[in-house]
Motif scaffolding. Sequence first.
Motif, PDB file in Angstrom:
ATOM      1  N   TYR A 256       0.829  -1.213   0.000  1.00  0.00           N
ATOM      2  CA  TYR A 256       0.000   0.000   0.000  1.00  0.00           C
ATOM      3  C   TYR A 256       0.864   1.265   0.000  1.00  0.00           C
ATOM      4  O   TYR A 256       0.579   2.232  -0.694  1.00  0.00           O
ATOM      5  N   LYS A 257       1.969   1.263   0.789  1.00  0.00           N
ATOM      6  CA  LYS A 257       2.870   2.424   0.811  1.00  0.00           C
ATOM      7  C   LYS A 257       3.516   2.638  -0.553  1.00  0.00           C
ATOM      8  O   LYS A 257       3.643   3.776  -1.027  1.00  0.00           O
ATOM      9  N   GLN A 258       3.932   1.540  -1.190  1.00  0.00           N
ATOM     10  CA  GLN A 258       4.536   1.672  -2.507  1.00  0.00           C
ATOM     11  C   GLN A 258       3.532   2.234  -3.511  1.00  0.00           C
ATOM     12  O   GLN A 258       3.875   3.102  -4.328  1.00  0.00           O
ATOM     13  N   LYS A 259       2.308   1.759  -3.456  1.00  0.00           N
ATOM     14  CA  LYS A 259       1.286   2.261  -4.372  1.00  0.00           C
ATOM     15  C   LYS A 259       1.012   3.742  -4.143  1.00  0.00           C
ATOM     16  O   LYS A 259       0.871   4.524  -5.081  1.00  0.00           O
TER      17      LYS A 259
ATOM     18  N   ALA B  55       3.033   5.983  -2.851  1.00  0.00           N
ATOM     19  CA  ALA B  55       4.173   6.781  -3.291  1.00  0.00           C
ATOM     20  C   ALA B  55       4.178   6.930  -4.813  1.00  0.00           C
ATOM     21  O   ALA B  55       4.425   8.024  -5.350  1.00  0.00           O
ATOM     22  N   ALA B  56       3.878   5.834  -5.506  1.00  0.00           N
ATOM     23  CA  ALA B  56       3.821   5.907  -6.967  1.00  0.00           C
ATOM     24  C   ALA B  56       2.696   6.824  -7.438  1.00  0.00           C
ATOM     25  O   ALA B  56       2.858   7.597  -8.391  1.00  0.00           O
ATOM     26  N   LYS B  57       1.586   6.748  -6.736  1.00  0.00           N
ATOM     27  CA  LYS B  57       0.460   7.613  -7.087  1.00  0.00           C
ATOM     28  C   LYS B  57       0.801   9.078  -6.874  1.00  0.00           C
ATOM     29  O   LYS B  57       0.487   9.945  -7.694  1.00  0.00           O
ATOM     30  N   LYS B  58       1.480   9.365  -5.768  1.00  0.00           N
ATOM     31  CA  LYS B  58       1.891  10.741  -5.478  1.00  0.00           C
ATOM     32  C   LYS B  58       2.864  11.252  -6.532  1.00  0.00           C
ATOM     33  O   LYS B  58       2.781  12.403  -7.000  1.00  0.00           O
ATOM     34  N   TYR B  59       3.802  10.391  -6.960  1.00  0.00           N
ATOM     35  CA  TYR B  59       4.777  10.787  -7.980  1.00  0.00           C
ATOM     36  C   TYR B  59       4.071  11.083  -9.307  1.00  0.00           C
ATOM     37  O   TYR B  59       4.401  12.049  -9.999  1.00  0.00           O
ATOM     38  N   ARG B  60       3.098  10.248  -9.659  1.00  0.00           N
ATOM     39  CA  ARG B  60       2.366  10.486 -10.899  1.00  0.00           C
ATOM     40  C   ARG B  60       1.602  11.797 -10.872  1.00  0.00           C
ATOM     41  O   ARG B  60       1.533  12.507 -11.868  1.00  0.00           O
TER      42      ARG B  60
END
Length: 796
Positions: A30-33, A35-40
């Motif tokens: 969930y944390k990885q998802k 973080a990726a969402k925030k970067y996008r």
Amino acid sequence: RKNTKRVPSFRKLLRTSQIKLDNKLKNKQYKQKSAAKKYRKEQKKLREAVRDAISRKPFPLEECKKKQVARKWEEKEEEVALPLDMLDEDDLKLMEDLAQKASFLTRDLSSNEPVHIKKRKHESVIEKYEKVPRRLQTEPEKELIHLLPIKDKSGIIPQAVEKPVLNVTHDEEEDTEDMEEAEDFNEEPLPVLTPEEMAAQRRQKLQERKMHIAALASAILSEPDTNIKKLKELRAMLMEQDPNVAVIVRKLVMVSLMEIFKDIAPSYKIRPLTEAEKATKVKKETQKLREFEEGLVSQYKFYLENLEQTIKDWKQRKLKKSNVISLKAYKGLAEVAVKCLCELLVALPHFNFHNNIIVLIVPLMNDPSKMISELCVEAVKKLFKQDKLGYASLGVVKVISGLVRSRNYDVRPEVLKVFLHLRIKEVELQKDSEDIAPKKKFMTYKEKRKNLSRMQRKWKKAEEKLERELLEAEASESKQKKLKLHTETLNIVFVTYFRILKKAQKSPLLPAVLEGLAKFAHLINVEFFDDLLIVLHSLIASGDLSYRESLHCVLSAFHILSGQGDVLNIDPMKFYTHLYKTLFSLHAGGTNEDIGIVLQCLDVMFAKRRKQVSQQRALAFLKRLSILALHVLPNSSVGILATNRVFMQTFPRMDLLLDNESQGSGVYLPELDEPEHCNAQNTALWELHLLQRHYHPTVQKFASHLIAGAPTEGSGALPLDLSQRSAAELFETYCMKGMTFNPPVASVTPRRKDTFLQMDSFVDEELNKQLQQHISKTVAHKHLDFAKHLKESSLA
């Protein structure tokens, strides 16, 4: 601060549960998802900023000057500008110097902010433009895919292939354009519909939903194993959001799911699989069956949770955030949910979550809404009547007992009256230790070794194994287990009854308690007989009970004494006296229904205890019942006369009341309330002669039969349909609740007057002519003087 967190050791990891490890893995993913969402999101914002900066084209200073001057003249039309001739030379020079600076022309002159509020040090407009990145036509970035290396004399040669990267920015731009177009489309005003068009649109939507529900339901019922996932799609329609059809669609889905579960639920309880069972390899058919059972149980659970939530929202007057359904419509939804739960309670007592349904339904039996309360009460009655084993009945009785106790005995009487529909006819009574000890079904190892040879032991072992397998395959509950369940159920019922008798004697539940004691009193343990009879007599003597409640007390007392109470030396004379004294409280009005209880009391008091009843007591009751038969409705009269027939056939010398001669000394005292001392032997049953002229034909038959001495054979005997029925059955058979006469009154056809034809009666022509002349003549009406006629007759 030093981080004291240590890496867990291998042993600690072994002790960590699998659930905890799964949760850690889920949190990490969930944390990885996130973080990726925030970067996008950041990349998207950056691309939008670049696109906005590129779209802004720089304009010359002269155009800017013209725009600012025009705007200034528009805003200040009312102000009068000073001509240049009136300005001083210094002011004019200052204006020209300022005009050469871009900041003077480009900033908003209408704002009150300082000139350099947004301007950094050593920054100019030209430098800002120079810093804007240019949009170049660049080739898409290539990503290398590493392949297996090649080895030759010189060494290892790595191999790689370029993989083109898709242009993500272009797709995202298209998505944003589509979203903007959709927003623009949504902002357009909806067309205004007339009421007729709205009704037609609603009918069309409703028909579409109905067809969809029917298609899903038929697919599930045709192949439940393969289409079990469609249950989820059908259950999702319980959250219908269209306000025009939401209420009806949700009701239809509730009822459809209820019928589907009733059809596809197996006839056994599905248990969850263990870890070992899940790990083992099974056949495809077995795996398919497991998946079906697992999906069925999960969807059934979610369906019950939806029904429960609907009822809770209605009880709490709570609306959802969507506000699709009003509070008034929620009541209808709750009623449908209760109906579905009641159907499942009766139809699936063997399936999963049946105890959860019981916990939901039993409190609703005490609901203020009469409709919901009656639905739940009727469902529990049906469950009691069809429950042969006793598991479901035991669960319901436990919950009802807890409900009565938690509400401090403040519940509706109907909640306790459902106990009367329990199918309990026998229980385990306390026996000697030898009887209680379980009988040995199979021989022990020592007995086999001692009594049997080796070959005999081998055959015996095979025989016992076969018997056990047959018992398991038969899957029938033993009588001993059934008795145990019934005993436990009845113990809880009696505990509830005794608590009310002890703590809430003035409660409205008392009639239901006394009625229940009257039905199950023969199953009570002997140890409680003395105390229970004392309590019943004290209730009657207190005078706080109604007549019907006092009759239930009398009936309970004699049920206790007619069963195991025969061994006790108890004289129930006070109960005989009470019933004899209160018989004349019955009449053809509201108390006519209580005669059914009186007939039951008389049957237990005289027919089943005839050896303990004296002749004087029987004569007194026979006389008083004959008097009572004159004052009640026909069905009650038939029941009372049937009881009198039992008296005359059971007790000797009852024919004394058919003679006019007195027996012994004394005069009959009808007003005396003591049946032993009223001298009933010195009277006669003259009431039977009046009953012989009764308008009801069955009452006439019984009265004539009793006058003849109640013979069993001969001309005075009753027909079989009357003689073989009990008094209570006759009372119910000839009941007039439906405002109909039993037996039905025969339709009387009016007799036609004899008509004679002229040709047949008067053959002579001359006589016929004279008759016609006489008929055609007018008759002269003379004045009648009755006084003159009376005088003449008196003188004569």
